[in-house]
Design a protein around this motif. Structure first.
Motif, PDB file in Angstrom:
ATOM      1  N   ILE A   1       0.858  -1.180   0.000  1.00 28.20           N
ATOM      2  CA  ILE A   1       0.000   0.000   0.000  1.00 28.20           C
ATOM      3  C   ILE A   1       0.894   1.229   0.000  1.00 28.20           C
ATOM      4  CG2 ILE A   1      -1.795   1.274   1.234  1.00 28.20           C
ATOM      5  CD1 ILE A   1      -2.740  -1.417   0.115  1.00 28.20           C
ATOM      6  N   TYR A   2       0.742   2.068  -1.001  1.00 22.81           N
ATOM      7  CA  TYR A   2       1.561   3.262  -1.179  1.00 22.81           C
ATOM      8  C   TYR A   2       0.936   4.479  -0.482  1.00 22.81           C
ATOM      9  CZ  TYR A   2       4.769   1.377  -4.742  1.00 22.81           C
ATOM     10  OH  TYR A   2       5.755   0.687  -5.408  1.00 22.81           O
ATOM     11  N   SER A   3       1.761   5.519  -0.333  1.00 25.63           N
ATOM     12  CA  SER A   3       1.273   6.817   0.152  1.00 25.63           C
ATOM     13  C   SER A   3       2.028   7.909  -0.586  1.00 25.63           C
ATOM     14  CB  SER A   3       1.479   6.938   1.661  1.00 25.63           C
ATOM     15  OG  SER A   3       2.852   6.871   1.985  1.00 25.63           O
ATOM     16  N   TYR A   4       1.550   9.133  -0.465  1.00 26.92           N
ATOM     17  CA  TYR A   4       2.181  10.245  -1.179  1.00 26.92           C
ATOM     18  C   TYR A   4       1.987  11.531  -0.379  1.00 26.92           C
ATOM     19  CZ  TYR A   4      -2.580  11.440  -2.635  1.00 26.92           C
ATOM     20  OH  TYR A   4      -3.912  11.780  -2.638  1.00 26.92           O
ATOM     21  N   PRO A   5       2.809  12.551  -0.633  1.00 27.29           N
ATOM     22  CA  PRO A   5       2.684  13.808   0.093  1.00 27.29           C
ATOM     23  C   PRO A   5       1.725  14.775  -0.602  1.00 27.29           C
ATOM     24  CG  PRO A   5       4.648  13.871  -1.252  1.00 27.29           C
ATOM     25  CD  PRO A   5       4.024  12.518  -1.473  1.00 27.29           C
TER      26      PRO A   5
ATOM     27  N   ALA B   1       1.105   0.256 -14.134  1.00 25.65           N
ATOM     28  CA  ALA B   1       1.928  -0.926 -14.408  1.00 25.65           C
ATOM     29  C   ALA B   1       1.456  -2.164 -13.645  1.00 25.65           C
ATOM     30  CB  ALA B   1       3.385  -0.624 -14.063  1.00 25.65           C
ATOM     31  N   GLY B   2       0.441  -2.009 -12.788  1.00 24.52           N
ATOM     32  CA  GLY B   2      -0.025  -3.142 -11.991  1.00 24.52           C
ATOM     33  C   GLY B   2       0.931  -3.498 -10.886  1.00 24.52           C
ATOM     34  N   GLU B   3       1.628  -2.493 -10.333  1.00 23.90           N
ATOM     35  CA  GLU B   3       2.670  -2.735  -9.347  1.00 23.90           C
ATOM     36  C   GLU B   3       2.360  -2.097  -7.994  1.00 23.90           C
ATOM     37  OE1 GLU B   3       6.243  -3.138 -12.677  1.00 23.90           O
ATOM     38  OE2 GLU B   3       6.204  -1.385 -11.350  1.00 23.90           O
ATOM     39  N   ALA B   4       1.088  -1.886  -7.709  1.00 25.14           N
ATOM     40  CA  ALA B   4       0.670  -1.347  -6.408  1.00 25.14           C
ATOM     41  C   ALA B   4      -0.695  -1.918  -6.065  1.00 25.14           C
ATOM     42  CB  ALA B   4       0.608   0.179  -6.442  1.00 25.14           C
ATOM     43  N   ALA B   5      -0.860  -2.308  -4.806  1.00 21.98           N
ATOM     44  CA  ALA B   5      -2.149  -2.856  -4.372  1.00 21.98           C
ATOM     45  C   ALA B   5      -3.141  -1.757  -4.033  1.00 21.98           C
ATOM     46  CB  ALA B   5      -1.964  -3.758  -3.155  1.00 21.98           C
ATOM     47  N   GLY B   6      -2.631  -0.608  -3.590  1.00 17.02           N
ATOM     48  CA  GLY B   6      -3.542   0.446  -3.199  1.00 17.02           C
ATOM     49  C   GLY B   6      -2.813   1.634  -2.627  1.00 17.02           C
ATOM     50  N   VAL B   7      -3.597   2.544  -2.052  1.00 21.71           N
ATOM     51  CA  VAL B   7      -3.083   3.819  -1.538  1.00 21.71           C
ATOM     52  C   VAL B   7      -3.767   4.112  -0.208  1.00 21.71           C
ATOM     53  CG1 VAL B   7      -2.870   6.302  -1.970  1.00 21.71           C
ATOM     54  CG2 VAL B   7      -2.687   4.682  -3.886  1.00 21.71           C
TER      55      VAL B   7
ATOM     56  N   GLY C   1     -11.896  13.695  -6.445  1.00 20.09           N
ATOM     57  CA  GLY C   1     -11.232  13.855  -7.740  1.00 20.09           C
ATOM     58  C   GLY C   1      -9.924  13.088  -7.816  1.00 20.09           C
ATOM     59  N   VAL C   2      -9.180  13.093  -6.713  1.00 24.46           N
ATOM     60  CA  VAL C   2      -7.935  12.321  -6.654  1.00 24.46           C
ATOM     61  C   VAL C   2      -8.229  10.831  -6.814  1.00 24.46           C
ATOM     62  CG1 VAL C   2      -6.086  11.573  -5.118  1.00 24.46           C
ATOM     63  CG2 VAL C   2      -6.640  14.004  -5.297  1.00 24.46           C
ATOM     64  N   VAL C   3      -9.245  10.367  -6.108  1.00 28.02           N
ATOM     65  CA  VAL C   3      -9.599   8.950  -6.202  1.00 28.02           C
ATOM     66  C   VAL C   3      -9.978   8.581  -7.638  1.00 28.02           C
ATOM     67  CG1 VAL C   3     -11.343   7.260  -5.517  1.00 28.02           C
ATOM     68  CG2 VAL C   3     -10.219   8.673  -3.786  1.00 28.02           C
ATOM     69  N   GLN C   4     -10.715   9.460  -8.311  1.00 24.78           N
ATOM     70  CA  GLN C   4     -11.066   9.194  -9.711  1.00 24.78           C
ATOM     71  C   GLN C   4      -9.812   9.084 -10.573  1.00 24.78           C
ATOM     72  OE1 GLN C   4     -13.756  12.353 -10.838  1.00 24.78           O
ATOM     73  NE2 GLN C   4     -15.528  11.371  -9.892  1.00 24.78           N
ATOM     74  N   GLN C   5      -8.833   9.927 -10.305  1.00 23.68           N
ATOM     75  CA  GLN C   5      -7.576   9.893 -11.042  1.00 23.68           C
ATOM     76  C   GLN C   5      -6.840   8.570 -10.813  1.00 23.68           C
ATOM     77  OE1 GLN C   5      -4.914  13.055  -9.913  1.00 23.68           O
ATOM     78  NE2 GLN C   5      -3.627  12.833 -11.725  1.00 23.68           N
ATOM     79  N   LEU C   6      -6.802   8.127  -9.565  1.00 22.76           N
ATOM     80  CA  LEU C   6      -6.149   6.857  -9.252  1.00 22.76           C
ATOM     81  C   LEU C   6      -6.890   5.686  -9.880  1.00 22.76           C
ATOM     82  CD1 LEU C   6      -5.345   7.512  -5.473  1.00 22.76           C
ATOM     83  CD2 LEU C   6      -3.752   7.651  -7.401  1.00 22.76           C
ATOM     84  N   ARG C   7      -8.201   5.739  -9.839  1.00 25.62           N
ATOM     85  CA  ARG C   7      -8.992   4.662 -10.449  1.00 25.62           C
ATOM     86  C   ARG C   7      -8.814   4.622 -11.966  1.00 25.62           C
ATOM     87  NH1 ARG C   7     -12.728   1.946  -7.448  1.00 25.62           N
ATOM     88  NH2 ARG C   7     -13.139   2.683  -5.318  1.00 25.62           N
ATOM     89  N   ALA C   8      -8.674   5.778 -12.587  1.00 24.51           N
ATOM     90  CA  ALA C   8      -8.442   5.821 -14.031  1.00 24.51           C
ATOM     91  C   ALA C   8      -7.104   5.191 -14.380  1.00 24.51           C
ATOM     92  CB  ALA C   8      -8.497   7.265 -14.518  1.00 24.51           C
TER      93      ALA C   8
ATOM     94  N   LEU D   1       3.647   7.558  -8.709  1.00 27.06           N
ATOM     95  CA  LEU D   1       2.615   6.683  -8.155  1.00 27.06           C
ATOM     96  C   LEU D   1       1.635   6.251  -9.235  1.00 27.06           C
ATOM     97  CD1 LEU D   1       1.155   5.285  -5.854  1.00 27.06           C
ATOM     98  CD2 LEU D   1       0.063   7.470  -5.297  1.00 27.06           C
ATOM     99  N   LEU D   2       1.225   7.182 -10.066  1.00 25.10           N
ATOM    100  CA  LEU D   2       0.304   6.831 -11.156  1.00 25.10           C
ATOM    101  C   LEU D   2       0.944   5.806 -12.088  1.00 25.10           C
ATOM    102  CD1 LEU D   2      -1.079  10.392 -11.955  1.00 25.10           C
ATOM    103  CD2 LEU D   2      -2.200   8.582 -10.641  1.00 25.10           C
ATOM    104  N   GLN D   3       2.237   5.929 -12.325  1.00 22.26           N
ATOM    105  CA  GLN D   3       2.940   4.968 -13.169  1.00 22.26           C
ATOM    106  C   GLN D   3       2.936   3.586 -12.540  1.00 22.26           C
ATOM    107  OE1 GLN D   3       4.102   4.655 -16.132  1.00 22.26           O
ATOM    108  NE2 GLN D   3       5.058   2.651 -15.721  1.00 22.26           N
TER     109      GLN D   3
END
Length: 364
Positions: free
Chosen positions: A42-46, A60-66, A81-88, A54-56
């Motif tokens: 599970i990733y995080s960001y500032p 790439a299918g290399e992260a389980a979640g945030v 809006g951020v969640v929509q971006q991550l889901r996209a 993180l989007l990359q």
């Protein structure tokens, strides 16, 4: 069940290929070792904007979640809006399951999102009808997260406090000093929360309720010298109710419990995770670490070393919550290496990924 079995076989083939040093499988044929490793991180960001790195990783299918924190949230509209971006980004991934998008929405002072639950767990326990209050809190937390597009809450806390003002009680994070009450209210919260489609997390196994004020694993190592009979009857007591309520995840504590394992923190201990939680308490869901950057783990080296130790002990998901994408990368890179060289057995690794994938397949 057939889907999971096919996936198990596919992942096992990929893992065995990795052990043999063969070329990584194409995404449409399976998952590479790095993708397999990412399914456990599970990733995080500032700040308010997820970085390109993180989007990359997600594409790439290399992260389980945030995991999201207060610094990531300016308003309900902004975080949605951020969640929509991550889901996209996830929609472009070769992994066909939703991301695990999580936060700590416990109630009271510990809330990352605006909205319910307003009451702390202590206030729930003191309500005229505590079970109704716990149900309302769980439902409210679920609706708050779902409205933002999130699907995992790192709550409720099942720690059974001992003294007024101790570590867990000082912020109102414990329902009660009675394990039966804490279990009953935790189960009500979990049931209501998961009925909204949001997975709940019981924490912090086997229990931080005996920790005195100031004994914080985020800032220093903590050892809790609780006799085994008390640890099982009081601290672990609420987990029986949570497991009967089919809680999806259990978070491990970073404290050391000499009655169970004097050498290692709970989240790094096969004895605590595999014997005490899974075998003795019968938990078959997802195990998740607390923050990998916690100073309680200062003696355990790098993020990568901590990640491998936690995964080897039986933690399915690893919480890289330092608000730094490179922390998640360090954890996943170390897992991929350990899978490739056999430090982490392929069968165990595959089983952990399967549990995570099964949960993701049930969420939105």
């Amino acid at each position: 069940m057939t889907r999971v079995t096919r996936r198990s076989t596919l992942l096992a083939v990929v893992a065995v290929a990795a052990l043999a040093g063969s070329a990584a499988a194409a995404p449409e044929a399976g998952l590479t070792p790095r993708q397999l490793a990412g399914q456990r991180v599970i990733y995080s960001y500032p700040g308010l904007t997820p970085p390109a790195a993180l989007l990359q990783r997600i594409r790439a299918g290399e992260a389980a979640g945030v995991i999201f924190f207060g610094e990531n949230v300016q308003s309900s509209q902004q975080i949605a809006g951020v969640v929509q971006q991550l889901r996209a980004a996830s929609a472009q991934s070769p992994v066909p399951y939703p991301l695990l998008l999580m936060t700590d929405q416990e109630g009271g002072q510990v809330r990352r999102l605006p909205g319910e639950p307003a009451l702390s767990e202590k206030q729930v326990g003191q309500a005229a009808d505590p079970v109704a209050a716990a149900t309302t809190a769980g439902r409210g937390a679920g609706y708050t997260l779902a409205a933002a597009g999130m699907n995992v809450n790192l709550a409720p806390v099942l720690d059974v406090y001992r003294q007024p003002g101790d570590f867990i009680d000082q912020y109102g994070r414990s329902y009660s000093n009675d394990p039966a009450v804490a279990g009953r209210l935790g189960a009500a919260d979990i049931t209501a929360q998961q009925a909204t489609g949001v997975a709940a997390t019981a924490k912090h196994f086997p229990g931080l309720g005996s920790a005195p004020a100031g004994a914080n694993t985020d800032t220093a190592p903590v050892t809790l010298n609780v006799p085994l009979t008390e640890l099982r009857a009081t601290d672990e007591g609420p987990y029986s109710s949570a497991i009967r309520a089919r809680v999806n995840l259990v978070m491990l504590s970073w404290a050391v419990y000499p009655a169970l394992d004097a050498a290692r923190p709970a989240g790094l201990s096969p004895t605590v995770i595999q014997q005490e939680l899974r075998q003795r308490n019968g938990f078959g869901g997802i195990t998740i670490t607390d923050a990998l950057e916690a100073r309680a783990l200062a003696a355990y080296g790098t993020t990568g070393n901590r990640a491998v130790l936690a995964a080897g002990a039986g933690s399915d998901l690893l919480l890289a919550s330092a608000r730094d994408v490179t922390q998640g990368d360090s954890a996943a890179d170390a897992l991929a290496t350990a899978l490739g060289n056999g430090t982490l057995p392929a069968a165990d690794f595959t089983a952990a990924v399967d549990r995570v994938s099964d949960l993701r397949s049930q969420l939105h």
